[in-house]
Scaffold this motif. Sequence first.
Motif, PDB file in Angstrom:
ATOM      1  N   THR A 524       0.817  -1.056  -0.047  1.00 19.77           N
ATOM      2  CA  THR A 524      -0.095  -0.189  -0.060  1.00 19.77           C
ATOM      3  C   THR A 524       0.844   1.235   0.044  1.00 19.77           C
ATOM      4  O   THR A 524       1.999   1.121   0.224  1.00 19.77           O
ATOM      5  CB  THR A 524      -0.998   0.084   1.171  1.00 19.77           C
ATOM      6  N   SER A 526       1.316   5.314   1.623  1.00 16.55           N
ATOM      7  CA  SER A 526       0.813   6.218   2.619  1.00 16.55           C
ATOM      8  C   SER A 526       0.255   7.455   2.002  1.00 16.55           C
ATOM      9  O   SER A 526       0.448   7.639   0.799  1.00 16.55           O
ATOM     10  CB  SER A 526       1.910   6.392   3.544  1.00 16.55           C
ATOM     11  N   GLU A 527      -0.624   8.291   2.794  1.00 17.43           N
ATOM     12  CA  GLU A 527      -1.192   9.425   2.357  1.00 17.43           C
ATOM     13  C   GLU A 527      -0.196  10.308   1.803  1.00 17.43           C
ATOM     14  O   GLU A 527      -0.323  11.063   0.963  1.00 17.43           O
ATOM     15  CB  GLU A 527      -2.136  10.062   3.364  1.00 17.43           C
ATOM     16  N   THR A 529       3.027   9.809   0.470  1.00 22.77           N
ATOM     17  CA  THR A 529       3.812   9.171  -0.523  1.00 22.77           C
ATOM     18  C   THR A 529       3.727  10.047  -1.931  1.00 22.77           C
ATOM     19  O   THR A 529       2.685  10.666  -2.164  1.00 22.77           O
ATOM     20  CB  THR A 529       3.219   7.867  -1.043  1.00 22.77           C
ATOM     21  N   ASP A 549      -3.628   5.540   5.894  1.00 25.51           N
ATOM     22  CA  ASP A 549      -3.204   6.657   6.528  1.00 25.51           C
ATOM     23  C   ASP A 549      -2.619   5.920   7.820  1.00 25.51           C
ATOM     24  O   ASP A 549      -1.651   4.931   7.589  1.00 25.51           O
ATOM     25  CB  ASP A 549      -4.462   7.326   7.549  1.00 25.51           C
ATOM     26  N   ASP A 550      -1.928   6.627   8.640  1.00 28.42           N
ATOM     27  CA  ASP A 550      -0.777   6.344   9.681  1.00 28.42           C
ATOM     28  C   ASP A 550      -1.391   5.156  10.780  1.00 28.42           C
ATOM     29  O   ASP A 550      -0.339   4.465  11.086  1.00 28.42           O
ATOM     30  CB  ASP A 550      -0.777   7.909  10.781  1.00 28.42           C
ATOM     31  N   GLY A 552      -2.962   2.665   9.314  1.00 26.91           N
ATOM     32  CA  GLY A 552      -2.943   1.561   8.626  1.00 26.91           C
ATOM     33  C   GLY A 552      -4.266   1.338   7.861  1.00 26.91           C
ATOM     34  O   GLY A 552      -4.544   0.344   7.201  1.00 26.91           O
ATOM     35  N   ARG A 579      -2.491  11.499  -1.112  1.00 26.51           N
ATOM     36  CA  ARG A 579      -3.821  11.890  -0.837  1.00 26.51           C
ATOM     37  C   ARG A 579      -4.209  12.712  -2.010  1.00 26.51           C
ATOM     38  O   ARG A 579      -5.478  12.826  -2.058  1.00 26.51           O
ATOM     39  CB  ARG A 579      -3.762  12.563   0.380  1.00 26.51           C
ATOM     40  N   ARG A 619      -7.975  -2.036   8.528  1.00 27.81           N
ATOM     41  CA  ARG A 619      -6.620  -2.545   7.975  1.00 27.81           C
ATOM     42  C   ARG A 619      -6.833  -3.389   6.694  1.00 27.81           C
ATOM     43  O   ARG A 619      -7.591  -4.430   6.815  1.00 27.81           O
ATOM     44  CB  ARG A 619      -5.874  -2.916   9.085  1.00 27.81           C
TER      45      ARG A 619
END
Length: 745
Positions: A524, A526-527, A529, A549-550, A552, A579, A619
Amino acid sequence: MPETEPPAPARGSPPDPAAAPGHANATRLTGAHRLASAETTGFFDALPHGTVLMRLWARLGLLMGQQLARVVRDDHVFLIVMAAVVGTTSGVAAGALLAWIEYAFRLFPRPEESSALVRWAAVIGVPVLGGLAAGGLHFVLRRIIQQPLVMGIPAVIEAITRRQGTIRGRQAVIAGVGTGITIGSGGSCGHEGPSVAIGAAVGSVLARFFGLRMRWHLAMVGAGCAGGLAAAFNAPLAGVVFTVEIVFGGAIGGNIGTMSVFVPLIVAAVAGTFTSHAIRGEHLTFTTVQHGDAMLVEMGLFIALAALAGVLGTLMGRAVIGTTKWFQNLKAPVLLKPALGAFGVGLLAAVVSNDVLGGGLPTINEALQGRLGWQLALALLGLKLVATALTVGSGGFGGVFTPSLYIGACLGTVVGAVAHFALGPGAESTAAYALVGMGAIFAATMQAPLTPIVMIFELTRDYELILPLMLGCILAVFVARRMSPRSLFQEILHQQGVVLGHEAEVEVMKRGHVADLMQPPPRTLSEGTGAAEVRRVALDEGRSPFVVDDTGAVVGWIDADLLAKRVLHGDVPADAAARDLMTDVQLALLYPTDTLAGAMLASARSSAEVLPVVDHERRLVGVLRRGDLLAHYSDKVLGQQEEAVHMHTTGGAVHGHEVGLGKGMILDHIVVGRRWAGRTLADLALRSQTGATVVEWLRGEAPLAIDPNAPLQHNDVLAVVGTREQILAARRMGPTRPGVAAPQL
């Protein structure tokens, strides 16, 4: 020539595994073996490996069927003759069952003029005695005969759905004996359901005895149902409508095929009714109803009656199902369970009234004559429902037809009393309300409106109340279906794990879960990236990544195709993060415990090819690919349908079915007999002689190229397309060369 096969020595192929319970390792017949066996003996399996007498008896049936086919030499006439035989035999069986029930009534003691203690002992003890006898029959059937009980309509529908309508004669005999014992001893049930089951068994046994092909086997089972009910109720139209609406409607979704299935039902119902008249004389089952002219204002009361019947019919079904489950879970010997239910019935009769015992035809006639008091009717209304649930749920032999009519008559009597209280002497008679209540309760319990409309009319020959009766039955079914999606019979089959034809697709997908098909989760993003990494994953790796998100938790996804278009148009800023690049389309989240039916719906509404599977914290724990979901559907649903079509066209357990191709054309199969073996298609000249065309040539399970100069072999299968007349002409076709006998296919 009608579809029977010439006699030939059995080749020792193994018997049908379904006919030998307990032999789990029995060899299964392949399609080729079944085809060979069908050509050799006329059965779908070889002649039974039993005693010499059994083999001679089976051979006699085949010879009789083949001789009759040679005499008739027409499929339609042969089918009508066989339906008449089945209907007549079913009528005789129904008459024998009624005679046995009448004898059983005299067999069990009923001290009328005795002390209260003796009366209590008799009212409670006699049903218990009958329950013990019924339990003994269950023990014999399960432990000695080792065959499932075929007692009522659900068992017949199950046999059609699972076993191509195969019902053994011993099962019918046990059901008939048990029905007489249960009803004769005071069990709260009716004989009509067993009469239908026995008629179905008659049709199945005769179809196997005469060696009929499977496409006529089911027709004969249906003919037995129609003939049995027609003889039991003295109602031929009801027998036909009942078989179409409830038996075939429950087993194969109402698709009864062509007139080759419908005509035998009519013939058998007529034959069964004539047989019933010959045995018992022509008579009305119920007395003529005395009524006046129903006022328009009373239609509101009939509507209320229908609504109450819808509720009460559903409650009756639930009571029977619930009681059955309770007795199944009860840790007690099978011998004692029917006796325990009979004890409850006897206790109700001893405390309140003997009217709850037996089928209750005298009480129904009292209601139809307007002589049943509403106070007693109200009490019997609930007591009969409980007594029927105890009898049927504990394992008593009998059906719920007559009890449903009994409860409907009581309900109609109560509503009729309310009508007289509200409208005065000018109101319709309570007997008229009782008649409509009978049909409405029956319709609600079975969720089948046509059968009770026709049946009540035939039972009373009263056309004056047809409009309230039709309205009551239709509205009762409407209310019942709002309370329960399945009828009593359908719910019983559902509890047994039987998937009916019209429910197959939904049930297959409901029984699977997302966890069965989900794949391991991909990496996956993260927002936060960056755009470069997003482009590498989405464009270079060619997948649409999920964004978390933070914690997961999945918060969205990036559509790779949409991102590629934005990159081409220069709409992706260099400092954009994941995001910022997520699609605005809401993402459907699945749980591992979700059904595949729900996942299919979610996939259809989503533009994503891959759906995330998450836990309760959102998750990511896996993914479900649309391709995997469609492959599962294709394998489990469409594959089964393809297998069914294959079975209906190229052999297997139901070899002999024809397939309609439209505009009068059908696809059927001819098994090459000994007299065609060694000849070529060019020698036979089927197209020029009959107009039929060979479209497939099977040898065993392998398809062969259609070479007109290649010799045919014994047991080859030719798929032939043409009109029915052309295919029949192909079967009857005489020799094309001097000195060659006509083929017997």
